[in-house]
Design a protein around this motif. Structure first.
Motif, PDB file in Angstrom:
ATOM      1  N   GLY A  17      21.968  -2.391   9.516  1.00  0.00           N
ATOM      2  CA  GLY A  17      22.259  -0.982   9.033  1.00  0.00           C
ATOM      3  C   GLY A  17      21.742  -0.793   7.405  1.00  0.00           C
ATOM      4  N   GLN A  18      21.196  -1.991   6.918  1.00  0.00           N
ATOM      5  CA  GLN A  18      20.683  -1.626   5.580  1.00  0.00           C
ATOM      6  C   GLN A  18      19.473  -2.625   5.381  1.00  0.00           C
ATOM      7  OE1 GLN A  18      23.695  -1.632   2.261  1.00  0.00           O
ATOM      8  NE2 GLN A  18      24.989  -2.562   3.556  1.00  0.00           N
ATOM      9  N   PRO A  19      18.534  -2.074   4.454  1.00  0.00           N
ATOM     10  CA  PRO A  19      17.299  -2.738   4.322  1.00  0.00           C
ATOM     11  C   PRO A  19      17.364  -4.182   3.685  1.00  0.00           C
ATOM     12  CG  PRO A  19      17.225  -0.788   2.911  1.00  0.00           C
ATOM     13  CD  PRO A  19      18.589  -0.825   3.713  1.00  0.00           C
ATOM     14  N   SER A  20      18.461  -4.179   2.864  1.00  0.00           N
ATOM     15  CA  SER A  20      18.838  -5.589   2.012  1.00  0.00           C
ATOM     16  C   SER A  20      20.171  -5.918   2.393  1.00  0.00           C
ATOM     17  CB  SER A  20      18.486  -5.429   0.707  1.00  0.00           C
ATOM     18  OG  SER A  20      19.248  -6.338   0.119  1.00  0.00           O
ATOM     19  N   CYS A  21      20.332  -7.432   2.577  1.00  0.00           N
ATOM     20  CA  CYS A  21      21.735  -7.848   2.728  1.00  0.00           C
ATOM     21  C   CYS A  21      22.616  -8.114   1.526  1.00  0.00           C
ATOM     22  CB  CYS A  21      21.854  -9.049   3.811  1.00  0.00           C
ATOM     23  SG  CYS A  21      21.229 -10.662   2.916  1.00  0.00           S
ATOM     24  N   GLU A  22      22.029  -7.772   0.378  1.00  0.00           N
ATOM     25  CA  GLU A  22      22.658  -8.109  -0.867  1.00  0.00           C
ATOM     26  C   GLU A  22      24.259  -7.628  -1.004  1.00  0.00           C
ATOM     27  OE1 GLU A  22      20.396  -7.636  -4.821  1.00  0.00           O
ATOM     28  OE2 GLU A  22      19.222  -7.020  -3.356  1.00  0.00           O
ATOM     29  N   GLU A  26      28.102 -11.707   3.776  1.00  0.00           N
ATOM     30  CA  GLU A  26      29.065 -12.343   4.713  1.00  0.00           C
ATOM     31  C   GLU A  26      28.793 -11.835   6.215  1.00  0.00           C
ATOM     32  OE1 GLU A  26      33.745 -13.616   4.801  1.00  0.00           O
ATOM     33  OE2 GLU A  26      32.894 -12.388   2.936  1.00  0.00           O
ATOM     34  N   ARG A  27      28.828 -10.476   6.125  1.00  0.00           N
ATOM     35  CA  ARG A  27      28.448  -9.885   7.590  1.00  0.00           C
ATOM     36  C   ARG A  27      27.104 -10.402   8.026  1.00  0.00           C
ATOM     37  NH1 ARG A  27      26.506  -4.714   9.625  1.00  0.00           N
ATOM     38  NH2 ARG A  27      26.450  -4.127   7.347  1.00  0.00           N
ATOM     39  N   TYR A  28      26.167 -10.525   7.051  1.00  0.00           N
ATOM     40  CA  TYR A  28      24.669 -10.812   7.691  1.00  0.00           C
ATOM     41  C   TYR A  28      25.028 -12.277   8.060  1.00  0.00           C
ATOM     42  CZ  TYR A  28      19.761 -12.511   6.940  1.00  0.00           C
ATOM     43  OH  TYR A  28      18.790 -12.688   7.307  1.00  0.00           O
ATOM     44  N   ILE A  29      25.693 -13.274   7.554  1.00  0.00           N
ATOM     45  CA  ILE A  29      25.625 -14.395   8.154  1.00  0.00           C
ATOM     46  C   ILE A  29      26.394 -14.354   9.639  1.00  0.00           C
ATOM     47  CG2 ILE A  29      27.047 -16.582   7.906  1.00  0.00           C
ATOM     48  CD1 ILE A  29      24.825 -16.876   6.133  1.00  0.00           C
ATOM     49  N   ASP A  30      27.401 -13.497   9.653  1.00  0.00           N
ATOM     50  CA  ASP A  30      28.072 -13.285  11.055  1.00  0.00           C
ATOM     51  C   ASP A  30      27.037 -12.801  11.832  1.00  0.00           C
ATOM     52  OD1 ASP A  30      30.536 -14.118   9.982  1.00  0.00           O
ATOM     53  OD2 ASP A  30      31.283 -11.991   9.649  1.00  0.00           O
ATOM     54  N   VAL A  31      26.024 -11.828  11.434  1.00  0.00           N
ATOM     55  CA  VAL A  31      25.230 -11.233  12.514  1.00  0.00           C
ATOM     56  C   VAL A  31      24.258 -12.379  12.915  1.00  0.00           C
ATOM     57  CG1 VAL A  31      23.311  -9.823  12.632  1.00  0.00           C
ATOM     58  CG2 VAL A  31      25.419  -8.931  11.897  1.00  0.00           C
ATOM     59  N   VAL A  32      23.521 -13.271  11.806  1.00  0.00           N
ATOM     60  CA  VAL A  32      22.934 -14.362  12.376  1.00  0.00           C
ATOM     61  C   VAL A  32      23.410 -15.468  13.424  1.00  0.00           C
ATOM     62  CG1 VAL A  32      21.635 -16.476  11.522  1.00  0.00           C
ATOM     63  CG2 VAL A  32      21.625 -14.164  10.086  1.00  0.00           C
ATOM     64  N   LYS A  33      24.681 -15.579  13.034  1.00  0.00           N
ATOM     65  CA  LYS A  33      25.574 -16.476  14.036  1.00  0.00           C
ATOM     66  C   LYS A  33      25.724 -15.653  15.513  1.00  0.00           C
ATOM     67  CE  LYS A  33      28.814 -18.843  10.716  1.00  0.00           C
ATOM     68  NZ  LYS A  33      29.893 -18.465  10.179  1.00  0.00           N
ATOM     69  N   ILE A  47      12.143 -18.814  13.482  1.00  0.00           N
ATOM     70  CA  ILE A  47      13.309 -17.743  12.973  1.00  0.00           C
ATOM     71  C   ILE A  47      12.523 -17.585  11.489  1.00  0.00           C
ATOM     72  CG2 ILE A  47      15.346 -17.753  11.562  1.00  0.00           C
ATOM     73  CD1 ILE A  47      16.003 -20.530  13.532  1.00  0.00           C
ATOM     74  N   ASN A  48      12.154 -16.009  11.500  1.00  0.00           N
ATOM     75  CA  ASN A  48      11.638 -15.480  10.462  1.00  0.00           C
ATOM     76  C   ASN A  48      12.449 -15.111   9.248  1.00  0.00           C
ATOM     77  OD1 ASN A  48       9.574 -14.301   8.649  1.00  0.00           O
ATOM     78  ND2 ASN A  48       9.246 -12.524  10.098  1.00  0.00           N
ATOM     79  N   THR A  49      12.478 -15.861   8.348  1.00  0.00           N
ATOM     80  CA  THR A  49      13.627 -15.710   7.088  1.00  0.00           C
ATOM     81  C   THR A  49      13.008 -14.544   6.342  1.00  0.00           C
ATOM     82  OG1 THR A  49      12.773 -17.318   5.797  1.00  0.00           O
ATOM     83  CG2 THR A  49      14.474 -17.999   7.324  1.00  0.00           C
ATOM     84  N   MET A  50      13.851 -13.979   5.567  1.00  0.00           N
ATOM     85  CA  MET A  50      13.448 -12.923   4.759  1.00  0.00           C
ATOM     86  C   MET A  50      12.931 -13.363   3.408  1.00  0.00           C
ATOM     87  SD  MET A  50      17.125 -11.290   3.798  1.00  0.00           S
ATOM     88  CE  MET A  50      18.423 -12.733   3.254  1.00  0.00           C
ATOM     89  N   GLY A  51      12.308 -12.563   2.522  1.00  0.00           N
ATOM     90  CA  GLY A  51      11.585 -12.770   1.393  1.00  0.00           C
ATOM     91  C   GLY A  51      12.428 -13.061   0.058  1.00  0.00           C
ATOM     92  N   TRP A  52      13.894 -12.883   0.413  1.00  0.00           N
ATOM     93  CA  TRP A  52      14.726 -13.001  -0.874  1.00  0.00           C
ATOM     94  C   TRP A  52      14.880 -14.286  -1.047  1.00  0.00           C
ATOM     95  CZ3 TRP A  52      20.521 -11.516  -0.919  1.00  0.00           C
ATOM     96  CH2 TRP A  52      20.960 -11.694  -2.050  1.00  0.00           C
ATOM     97  N   VAL A  53      14.188 -15.143  -2.082  1.00  0.00           N
ATOM     98  CA  VAL A  53      14.402 -16.527  -2.446  1.00  0.00           C
ATOM     99  C   VAL A  53      14.826 -16.828  -3.665  1.00  0.00           C
ATOM    100  CG1 VAL A  53      12.905 -17.037  -0.576  1.00  0.00           C
ATOM    101  CG2 VAL A  53      11.909 -16.693  -2.860  1.00  0.00           C
ATOM    102  N   LYS A  54      15.397 -15.723  -4.480  1.00  0.00           N
ATOM    103  CA  LYS A  54      16.033 -16.002  -5.903  1.00  0.00           C
ATOM    104  C   LYS A  54      17.489 -15.895  -5.913  1.00  0.00           C
ATOM    105  CE  LYS A  54      11.964 -14.441  -8.268  1.00  0.00           C
ATOM    106  NZ  LYS A  54      11.330 -13.241  -9.403  1.00  0.00           N
ATOM    107  N   GLY A  55      18.008 -16.388  -6.785  1.00  0.00           N
ATOM    108  CA  GLY A  55      19.410 -16.396  -6.956  1.00  0.00           C
ATOM    109  C   GLY A  55      20.465 -16.750  -5.569  1.00  0.00           C
ATOM    110  N   GLU A  56      20.912 -15.667  -5.395  1.00  0.00           N
ATOM    111  CA  GLU A  56      21.983 -15.646  -4.019  1.00  0.00           C
ATOM    112  C   GLU A  56      21.016 -15.787  -2.655  1.00  0.00           C
ATOM    113  OE1 GLU A  56      24.809 -12.593  -3.842  1.00  0.00           O
ATOM    114  OE2 GLU A  56      26.000 -13.726  -5.343  1.00  0.00           O
ATOM    115  N   GLY A  57      19.706 -15.052  -2.951  1.00  0.00           N
ATOM    116  CA  GLY A  57      19.127 -15.060  -1.546  1.00  0.00           C
ATOM    117  C   GLY A  57      18.642 -16.672  -1.162  1.00  0.00           C
TER     118      GLY A  57
END
Length: 310
Positions: A17-22, A26-33, A47-57
């Motif tokens: 339901g959102q374009p970013s998981c920022e 926590e729900r993003y991890i639950d969805v992946v599992k 597994i095509n991971t997203m392009g957010w690879v800085k900081g928390e990404g």
């Protein structure tokens, strides 16, 4: 070709339901599992991971590598930008994640009798083994690859194209001209037949129908039976992690007859399983509302006199 040209029904799908998981990692991890639990290992999985690879990404990516135990990790470096360490098994073993601990974090400082500090593994935490995967490190020679602003614009255009491609299934195959949405017959869904939840923000129950009207919704199935004492809308208090069977547009709300009017290409045998509508932060593409044929006067749900200070 681009994804919108060859859409297929996934074996397992959750509407995040959102374009970013920022906002809700926590729900993003639950969805992946939840989705990964359906993988039966009968075919190779990419597994095509997203392009957010800085900081928390990056922390989140570390969590995902730990959780899913891949056999290979393919890391693409950026031609003119060096910021990310190679994600070797040793790096992932030691690095902290957002929700999982690295090896170094599992230690705690203890003072012995002489007052000297020594390091011991904390009680019950055995060192996890170094993950076993092969790192394939690729240096693509594309200048300006990975420029974040451009990627964001492109992804929003591709998302709109995906929605348009999906809604194209509503069009009769034999007609040359595209039929506007207001000329298609919607399904009528009683308020008390489906539970309702707005994912990305809090909406007062009194305003929920304003939010839902003319919106893009995930058609989902929650395991619980939807029970309602009244004929009013059934509102969920938490966002469920559940199967999504497809998408639709709420093209109208009949408050007198207590019905949602929903346009969707999901076949009736699958619609029978739907008992939950999830509304997220994904908008119906503007062109669908603005470019409708055969409307005289003002276009429904569209305003040009908008006060941005509201």
């Amino acid at each position: 070709g681009p994804p919108f040209t060859h859409q297929r029904m996934p074996r397992k799908m959750v509407y995040y339901g959102q374009p970013s998981c920022e906002q809700d990692s926590e729900r993003y991890i639950d969805v992946v599992k939840y989705v990964f639990n359906s993988y039966k290992k009968e075919v190779p999985l990419v597994i095509n991971t997203m392009g957010w690879v800085k900081g928390e990404g990056l922390l989140l990516l570390t969590d995902i590598i730990r959780l899913l135990s891949p056999s290979h990790v393919v890391q693409m470096d950026v031609y003119d930008w060096k910021a990310m360490a190679p994600l070797t098994p040793e790096y992932v073993h030691l690095a902290p994640g957002l929700y999982t601990k690295g090896k170094q974090q599992a230690k705690c400082k203890q003072m012995d009798a002489s007052g000297a500090e020594n390091w011991k593994s904390s009680e019950g935490e055995k060192d996890a083994a170094v993950p076993e995967y092969k790192l394939l490190y690729i240096h693509p020679e594309f200048p300006r690859a990975g420029v974040a602003g451009e990627a964001r614009v492109h992804s929003s255009i591709l998302r709109d194209m995906a929605i348009l491609g999906y809604l194209g299934q509503l069009q009769p195959p034999d007609i040359g001209a595209v039929l506007p949405l207001h000329s298609l017959v919607p399904y009528q869904v009683p308020f008390n037949a489906v539970a309702l939840r707005v994912i990305h923000t809090d909406v007062a129950p009194t305003n929920i129908m304003y939010a839902v009207n003319a919106s893009w919704v995930g058609l989902c199935r929650i395991p619980d039976e939807v029970r309602s004492q009244t004929d009013g809308p059934v509102l969920l208090t938490q966002t469920p992690v559940c199967d999504c069977l497809g998408f639709g547009i709420v093209r109208g709300v009949d408050m007198e007859k207590k019905l949602y009017h929903i346009l969707t290409p999901v076949p009736p045998e699958n619609l029978r399983l739907v008992n939950c509508l999830l509304l997220g932060n994904i908008a119906v593409p503007n062109c669908i509302l603005v470019s409708q044929q055969g409307i005289e006067g003002e276009i429904p749900y569209v305003t040009s006199e908008y006060n941005y200070s509201i």
